[in-house]
Write a protein that holds these residues in place. Structure first.
Motif, PDB file in Angstrom:
ATOM      1  N   TYR A  81      -1.758  33.037 -13.485  1.00 14.28           N
ATOM      2  CA  TYR A  81      -2.079  31.707 -13.990  1.00 14.28           C
ATOM      3  C   TYR A  81      -1.252  30.625 -13.304  1.00 14.28           C
ATOM      4  CZ  TYR A  81      -4.592  34.341 -17.528  1.00 14.28           C
ATOM      5  OH  TYR A  81      -5.447  35.188 -18.146  1.00 14.28           O
ATOM      6  N   LEU A  82       0.011  30.941 -13.004  1.00 12.76           N
ATOM      7  CA  LEU A  82       0.830  29.951 -12.298  1.00 12.76           C
ATOM      8  C   LEU A  82       0.303  29.719 -10.885  1.00 12.76           C
ATOM      9  CD1 LEU A  82       4.401  31.007 -13.469  1.00 12.76           C
ATOM     10  CD2 LEU A  82       3.236  28.883 -14.005  1.00 12.76           C
ATOM     11  N   PHE A  83      -0.202  30.801 -10.283  1.00  6.67           N
ATOM     12  CA  PHE A  83      -0.793  30.670  -8.952  1.00  6.67           C
ATOM     13  C   PHE A  83      -1.967  29.688  -8.991  1.00  6.67           C
ATOM     14  CE2 PHE A  83      -4.051  32.181  -5.925  1.00  6.67           C
ATOM     15  CZ  PHE A  83      -3.352  31.976  -4.743  1.00  6.67           C
ATOM     16  N   VAL A  84      -2.883  29.900  -9.947  1.00  6.72           N
ATOM     17  CA  VAL A  84      -4.043  28.993 -10.055  1.00  6.72           C
ATOM     18  C   VAL A  84      -3.562  27.570 -10.331  1.00  6.72           C
ATOM     19  CG1 VAL A  84      -6.233  28.534 -11.213  1.00  6.72           C
ATOM     20  CG2 VAL A  84      -5.454  30.883 -10.942  1.00  6.72           C
ATOM     21  N   LEU A  85      -2.539  27.456 -11.163  1.00  2.00           N
ATOM     22  CA  LEU A  85      -2.024  26.132 -11.519  1.00  2.00           C
ATOM     23  C   LEU A  85      -1.535  25.373 -10.280  1.00  2.00           C
ATOM     24  CD1 LEU A  85      -1.184  24.094 -13.690  1.00  2.00           C
ATOM     25  CD2 LEU A  85       0.944  25.364 -13.965  1.00  2.00           C
ATOM     26  N   VAL A  86      -0.712  26.057  -9.467  1.00  2.00           N
ATOM     27  CA  VAL A  86      -0.185  25.404  -8.262  1.00  2.00           C
ATOM     28  C   VAL A  86      -1.336  25.037  -7.320  1.00  2.00           C
ATOM     29  CG1 VAL A  86       1.236  25.743  -6.197  1.00  2.00           C
ATOM     30  CG2 VAL A  86       2.082  26.468  -8.422  1.00  2.00           C
ATOM     31  N   ILE A  87      -2.287  25.975  -7.158  1.00  2.00           N
ATOM     32  CA  ILE A  87      -3.438  25.680  -6.302  1.00  2.00           C
ATOM     33  C   ILE A  87      -4.199  24.461  -6.836  1.00  2.00           C
ATOM     34  CG2 ILE A  87      -5.673  26.568  -5.461  1.00  2.00           C
ATOM     35  CD1 ILE A  87      -3.327  27.932  -4.153  1.00  2.00           C
ATOM     36  N   GLY A  88      -4.339  24.397  -8.158  1.00  2.00           N
ATOM     37  CA  GLY A  88      -5.044  23.265  -8.779  1.00  2.00           C
ATOM     38  C   GLY A  88      -4.432  21.932  -8.373  1.00  2.00           C
ATOM     39  N   TYR A  89      -3.096  21.826  -8.485  1.00  2.00           N
ATOM     40  CA  TYR A  89      -2.447  20.573  -8.096  1.00  2.00           C
ATOM     41  C   TYR A  89      -2.543  20.350  -6.594  1.00  2.00           C
ATOM     42  CZ  TYR A  89      -0.667  19.640 -12.732  1.00  2.00           C
ATOM     43  OH  TYR A  89      -0.578  19.344 -14.066  1.00  2.00           O
ATOM     44  N   ALA A  90      -2.432  21.444  -5.827  1.00  2.00           N
ATOM     45  CA  ALA A  90      -2.509  21.295  -4.365  1.00  2.00           C
ATOM     46  C   ALA A  90      -3.874  20.752  -3.956  1.00  2.00           C
ATOM     47  CB  ALA A  90      -2.230  22.634  -3.687  1.00  2.00           C
ATOM     48  N   ILE A  91      -4.953  21.223  -4.631  1.00  2.00           N
ATOM     49  CA  ILE A  91      -6.307  20.769  -4.286  1.00  2.00           C
ATOM     50  C   ILE A  91      -6.430  19.261  -4.514  1.00  2.00           C
ATOM     51  CG2 ILE A  91      -8.728  20.845  -5.019  1.00  2.00           C
ATOM     52  CD1 ILE A  91      -8.386  23.792  -5.550  1.00  2.00           C
ATOM     53  N   ILE A  92      -5.768  18.769  -5.540  1.00  2.00           N
ATOM     54  CA  ILE A  92      -5.846  17.321  -5.789  1.00  2.00           C
ATOM     55  C   ILE A  92      -4.915  16.571  -4.837  1.00  2.00           C
ATOM     56  CG2 ILE A  92      -5.520  15.467  -7.474  1.00  2.00           C
ATOM     57  CD1 ILE A  92      -5.912  17.541  -9.687  1.00  2.00           C
ATOM     58  N   LEU A  93      -3.672  17.030  -4.725  1.00  2.00           N
ATOM     59  CA  LEU A  93      -2.649  16.184  -4.120  1.00  2.00           C
ATOM     60  C   LEU A  93      -2.594  16.239  -2.595  1.00  2.00           C
ATOM     61  CD1 LEU A  93       0.133  16.769  -6.771  1.00  2.00           C
ATOM     62  CD2 LEU A  93      -1.195  14.692  -6.405  1.00  2.00           C
ATOM     63  N   ILE A  94      -2.884  17.404  -2.009  1.00  2.00           N
ATOM     64  CA  ILE A  94      -2.768  17.470  -0.548  1.00  2.00           C
ATOM     65  C   ILE A  94      -3.824  16.591   0.141  1.00  2.00           C
ATOM     66  CG2 ILE A  94      -2.867  18.983   1.494  1.00  2.00           C
ATOM     67  CD1 ILE A  94      -1.402  21.094  -0.176  1.00  2.00           C
ATOM     68  N   ILE A 107      -0.241  11.120 -10.954  1.00  2.00           N
ATOM     69  CA  ILE A 107      -1.043  12.348 -11.135  1.00  2.00           C
ATOM     70  C   ILE A 107      -0.126  13.494 -11.545  1.00  2.00           C
ATOM     71  CG2 ILE A 107      -2.497  14.049  -9.981  1.00  2.00           C
ATOM     72  CD1 ILE A 107      -3.559  11.738  -8.240  1.00  2.00           C
ATOM     73  N   LYS A 108       1.027  13.587 -10.878  1.00  2.00           N
ATOM     74  CA  LYS A 108       1.961  14.661 -11.240  1.00  2.00           C
ATOM     75  C   LYS A 108       2.498  14.486 -12.661  1.00  2.00           C
ATOM     76  CE  LYS A 108       5.028  15.752  -8.098  1.00  2.00           C
ATOM     77  NZ  LYS A 108       6.028  15.381  -7.063  1.00  2.00           N
ATOM     78  N   GLU A 109       2.692  13.242 -13.055  1.00  2.00           N
ATOM     79  CA  GLU A 109       3.212  13.002 -14.402  1.00  2.00           C
ATOM     80  C   GLU A 109       2.244  13.476 -15.492  1.00  2.00           C
ATOM     81  OE1 GLU A 109       6.508  10.976 -15.484  1.00  2.00           O
ATOM     82  OE2 GLU A 109       6.623  12.449 -13.888  1.00  2.00           O
ATOM     83  N   VAL A 142       0.794  -1.231   0.000  1.00  2.00           N
ATOM     84  CA  VAL A 142       0.000   0.000   0.000  1.00  2.00           C
ATOM     85  C   VAL A 142       0.836   1.294   0.000  1.00  2.00           C
ATOM     86  CG1 VAL A 142      -1.664   1.357   1.335  1.00  2.00           C
ATOM     87  CG2 VAL A 142      -2.129  -1.025   0.841  1.00  2.00           C
ATOM     88  N   PRO A 143       1.880   1.397   0.835  1.00  2.00           N
ATOM     89  CA  PRO A 143       2.660   2.647   0.782  1.00  2.00           C
ATOM     90  C   PRO A 143       3.261   2.916  -0.606  1.00  2.00           C
ATOM     91  CG  PRO A 143       3.237   1.396   2.736  1.00  2.00           C
ATOM     92  CD  PRO A 143       2.353   0.512   1.915  1.00  2.00           C
ATOM     93  N   ALA A 144       3.768   1.871  -1.265  1.00  2.00           N
ATOM     94  CA  ALA A 144       4.331   2.053  -2.607  1.00  2.00           C
ATOM     95  C   ALA A 144       3.233   2.466  -3.588  1.00  2.00           C
ATOM     96  CB  ALA A 144       5.012   0.775  -3.068  1.00  2.00           C
ATOM     97  N   MET A 145       2.057   1.823  -3.470  1.00  2.00           N
ATOM     98  CA  MET A 145       0.923   2.182  -4.330  1.00  2.00           C
ATOM     99  C   MET A 145       0.567   3.654  -4.160  1.00  2.00           C
ATOM    100  SD  MET A 145      -0.195  -0.497  -5.862  1.00  2.00           S
ATOM    101  CE  MET A 145       1.455  -1.119  -5.984  1.00  2.00           C
ATOM    102  N   ALA A 146       0.517   4.075  -2.901  1.00  2.00           N
ATOM    103  CA  ALA A 146       0.134   5.457  -2.610  1.00  2.00           C
ATOM    104  C   ALA A 146       1.123   6.423  -3.251  1.00  2.00           C
ATOM    105  CB  ALA A 146       0.083   5.670  -1.098  1.00  2.00           C
ATOM    106  N   ALA A 147       2.415   6.119  -3.119  1.00  2.00           N
ATOM    107  CA  ALA A 147       3.429   6.991  -3.719  1.00  2.00           C
ATOM    108  C   ALA A 147       3.257   7.019  -5.234  1.00  2.00           C
ATOM    109  CB  ALA A 147       4.825   6.504  -3.333  1.00  2.00           C
ATOM    110  N   LEU A 171      -5.427  14.129  -1.092  1.00  2.00           N
ATOM    111  CA  LEU A 171      -5.175  12.751  -1.475  1.00  2.00           C
ATOM    112  C   LEU A 171      -4.039  12.148  -0.658  1.00  2.00           C
ATOM    113  CD1 LEU A 171      -6.140  10.627  -3.500  1.00  2.00           C
ATOM    114  CD2 LEU A 171      -4.264  11.312  -4.974  1.00  2.00           C
ATOM    115  N   SER A 172      -2.958  12.927  -0.462  1.00  2.00           N
ATOM    116  CA  SER A 172      -1.854  12.325   0.275  1.00  2.00           C
ATOM    117  C   SER A 172      -2.224  12.133   1.744  1.00  2.00           C
ATOM    118  CB  SER A 172      -0.549  13.109   0.101  1.00  2.00           C
ATOM    119  OG  SER A 172      -0.637  14.339   0.742  1.00  2.00           O
ATOM    120  N   ILE A 173      -3.122  12.989   2.273  1.00  2.00           N
ATOM    121  CA  ILE A 173      -3.590  12.779   3.652  1.00  2.00           C
ATOM    122  C   ILE A 173      -4.414  11.492   3.740  1.00  2.00           C
ATOM    123  CG2 ILE A 173      -5.066  13.700   5.493  1.00  2.00           C
ATOM    124  CD1 ILE A 173      -4.180  16.517   4.539  1.00  2.00           C
ATOM    125  N   ILE A 174      -5.334  11.325   2.768  1.00  2.00           N
ATOM    126  CA  ILE A 174      -6.167  10.120   2.757  1.00  2.00           C
ATOM    127  C   ILE A 174      -5.296   8.868   2.640  1.00  2.00           C
ATOM    128  CG2 ILE A 174      -7.901   8.835   1.420  1.00  2.00           C
ATOM    129  CD1 ILE A 174      -9.061  11.581   0.615  1.00  2.00           C
TER     130      ILE A 174
END
Lengths: 229, 220
Positions: free
Chosen positions: B187-200, B156-158, B145-150, B202-205
């Protein structure tokens, strides 16, 4: 006139140009790795200290570089450094900087993980014989952590090399960028050239990364065998 | 125009890019898990011929960059008569890449099951298949599971690399807008926020999930 596609690789100076591009790629990866590893070891050691604000800042630094995809990191630096800080760097140096900071972040986690997994009694024995904090890290913790770190560090190196494929996006003349130029220039005479040029670049990356990941796997296996007796 | 107005105006386009990133990641991850599972089972049972092919695939996939895999699929394959749309190329590329990472994760889990467990299983007379079914897989999956999570986070980042074949996902949307209006900060600000909304989140879950399946390390 149609040629067989593969001859595009050896037309004129094409092959030398591709190798030149590969050198740019490898150089950026190597310099970024060296700077990143040194910085990462320092940050990793700092992250094992008890100072809470320091730990939080370094953790945030790591998480930022983990959450933001590398493509986006490159563009953040590419647009924001010159515009907001009036700091202009040529593309290859900019990429080296971004990759070095990214390597430092990842490396800090590898180093920290290895340091805290050195058995507690080692640390206590060190203290008992009167080592100070510097000596404890220098003679007890870091030497033992290194064997844990090496496979992960080699894997990180393979990731950096793969990530250099993104250099094209900020117009660095890397191997892929030169490959594209060759494809475009020879499109009429070698319509299947694209297959061979990208095929060769694919092979270049594989030839660099495969031995490294093989080495990492072997070291990891040896380490596990030692650990399990 | 104020920065806020710029951001507000761009939100509908970013929402589309966001949805596409999520969708492509989802399909790519599911595909990667399926391929990874098949590959790891071929390797676990050492199926003749197929397991060697699987190993070659894993090495090729893990040791080449996604970008060049995509270029190959998108630009070089049509030359030999195989043509896919950009999005399909993206998904195929991501599954090709992710499959090997997932396979390594599963294999790592299977190998992580402690020797004592295997020997106890043999001692009570389990067959090779029973050993796999009742001992190696249940413990191996939870160990992986930890490897799967990583890998999920990594894949997603790829998807940001899809921008090179002009798939209008998050990164591509931001780069397009910057090219059009030169408002890179916004636009870069929105972009970073976009990834943060998905990844933060998710990584907590995923971290919570890892904690729940810890029982897999029983006997280690």
């Amino acid at each position: 006139m149609d040629h067989s596609g593969i001859s595009v690789l050896f037309e004129g100076t094409n092959f030398q140009r591709l190798l030149g591009g590969l050198w740019v790629t490898v150089r950026i990866a190597a310099v970024a790795l060296i700077i990143g590893l040194i910085l990462g070891v320092i940050l990793g050691v700092l992250r094992t200290f008890k100072n809470r604000p320091l730990r939080i800042i370094l953790r945030l630094y790591l998480e930022f570089f983990r959450v933001v995809p590398t493509v986006v990191l490159l563009f953040l630096f590419y647009y924001i450094l010159p515009r907001e800080m009036n700091f202009n760097l040529p593309g290859d140096q900019l990429a080296t900087l971004v990759f070095a900071l990214w390597v430092a972040a990842e490396m800090s986690d590898i180093v920290r993980g290895a340091l805290i997994s050195v058995p507690q009694h080692q640390k206590e024995s060190g203290k008992a014989i009167g080592l100070n904090r510097y000596q404890l890290y220098r003679y007890v913790l870091i030497p033992q952590a290194i064997s844990l770190e090496i496979p992960a560090t080699i894997n990180l190196a393979t990731r950096v090399i793969k990530t250099t494929s993104l250099l094209l996006l900020i117009s660095v003349m890397d191997v892929i960028n030169i490959g594209q130029q060759i494809i475009e220039a020879n499109n009429h005479t070698h319509p299947t050239g694209v297959f061979w040029v990208y095929g060769l670049i694919f092979l270049f990356y594989f030839l660099i990364d495969y031995p490294l990941s093989w080495w990492a796997k072997r070291l990891e296996k040896k380490r596990l065998e030692r650990a399990n007796g | 125009m104020s920065s806020w107005a710029i951001i507000q105006q761009s939100l509908p386009m970013f929402t589309k890019g966001f949805e596409l990133t999520l969708w492509l990641s989802f399909i790519g991850i599911i595909g990667s898990i399926i391929v990874g599972l098949i590959v790891s089972l071929l390797q676990y049972f050492k199926v003749p011929v197929l397991h060697q092919i699987a190993s070659v695939y894993v090495e090729i996939s893990r040791n080449t960059p996604l970008l060049i895999q995509l270029f190959f699929l998108y630009y070089a394959f049509p030359v030999i008569g195989i043509k896919f749309g950009a999005e399909l190329c993206g998904i195929i590329g991501l599954v090709f890449l992710g499959g090997s990472y997932m396979a390594e994760g599963f294999t790592g889990g299977f190998n992580g099951v402690s020797k004592g467990q295997l020997e106890s299983g043999k001692a009570i007379g389990l067959s090779r298949w029973q050993l796999a079914r009742y001992i190696v897989f249940p413990q191996g999956f939870s160990l992986s599971v930890p490897a799967m999570a990583a890998n999920v986070i990594f894949l997603i980042k790829e998807t940001s690399i899809f921008t090179v074949i002009a798939i209008p996902e998050l990164t591509n949307t931001a780069l397009d807008l910057i090219g059009l209006y030169y408002r890179s900060n916004e636009y870069l600000f929105v972009l970073v926020i976009g990834y943060a909304i998905i990844l933060i989140p998710l990584s907590i879950i995923l971290t919570l999930l890892e904690k729940r399946v810890r029982y897999g390390s029983f006997g280690n």
